[in-house]
Design an enzyme around this catalytic site. Structure first.
Site: not given
Ligand code: FPP
Length: 228
Positions: A15-16, A20, A28, A63-64, A177, A185, A196
């Site tokens: 997450d994040g 970032w 994003r 996320n959809w 996390r 979540s 843990e």
């Molecule tokens: C959550 O951050 C992250 C995601 C919804 C996407 C995670 C995907 C990747 C790291 C790519 C991984 C690739 C593969 C092939 C598995 P967020 O967008 O919710 O961040 P925020 O909470 O800061 O908005």
């Protein structure tokens, strides 16, 4: 000093990425791109450390509901990333397992991902589970419906486990996390009953090997009692 206890199965809520990117005034998707690099590095590190199972939450059922442009950018990034990383996973003898409702994916992405899964299915090194279009409640409802359709009664824990997306994968020992959020979540609801938890404020793109080792060290120091 006591020896570090290495978890058999690590699960991660990555997450994040968005925050970032925002901090750097970037879109994003730039966060997701760096997040993909962090994901690849984490798979490498876990495989090198002899972790047997690594599960990552890459795309939740919720996320959809994001902006369609972000969703399609993520689909493209994840499927390209997995296809590009396949030769390395072959070298590392990594087995891939996709957990979730892949039917919701556009066919081209589903085909790309499931064909890599198929080709890596007989590998015997670390098992990498990627949760895609995944929700823990949805996984349980799906399992109950499968059991109902078989006319099953007197359902046992083993029956449920065998009908989860994660059938055959042991429960996670450690769930990490990132990004300072303290929630589950809808991630591995059944499987994490005795896991843990480790929370860190670090955003996923910055979660490097040193951060991973900190999480493992923290786990290693805890005494697990499983309710005893
Ligand atoms: C959550 O951050 C992250 C995601 C919804 C996407 C995670 C995907 C990747 C790291 C790519 C991984 C690739 C593969 C092939 C598995 P967020 O967008 O919710 O961040 P925020 O909470 O800061 O908005």
């Amino acid at each position: 000093m006591a020896e570090t206890r290495i978890p058999r199965h690590i699960a991660i809520i990555m997450d994040g990425n968005g925050r970032w990117a925002k901090k750097r005034l970037l879109p994003r998707t730039a966060g997701h791109k760096v997040g993909l690099d962090t994901f690849v590095d984490t798979v490498d590190s876990c495989s090198d450390m002899g972790i047997e199972y690594l599960t990552v939450y890459a795309f939740s059922a919720e996320n959809w509901n994001r902006d369609p442009l972000e969703v399609s950018a993520l689909m493209e990034l994840m499927s390209r990333g997995i296809v590009k990383y396949e030769p390395e996973m072959v070298r590392k003898n990594i087995r891939l397992k996709l957990l979730g409702d892949l039917d919701r994916f556009e066919k081209k992405y589903r085909d790309a991902l499931t064909s890599v899964e198929e080709r890596l299915s007989n590998n015997s090194g670390m098992t990498l589970c990627i949760c895609l279009s995944y929700g823990g409640r949805q996984e349980l409802v799906n399992a109950f419906n499968r059991l109902a359709s078989q006319g099953k009664t007197n359902i046992t824990e083993a029956d449920i486990e065998q009908n989860l997306y994660s059938a055959g994968v042991p429960d996670p020992d450690l769930v990490i996390r990132t990004s300072g959020e303290y929630r589950i979540s809808n991630f591995l609801l059944w499987q994490s009953a005795y896991s843990e938890y480790y929370f860190t404020d670090v955003y996923w793109p910055d979660f490097d090997k040193a951060e991973l080792l900190k999480a493992i060290e923290s786990y290693s120091k805890r005494e697990r009692r499983f309710g005893r």
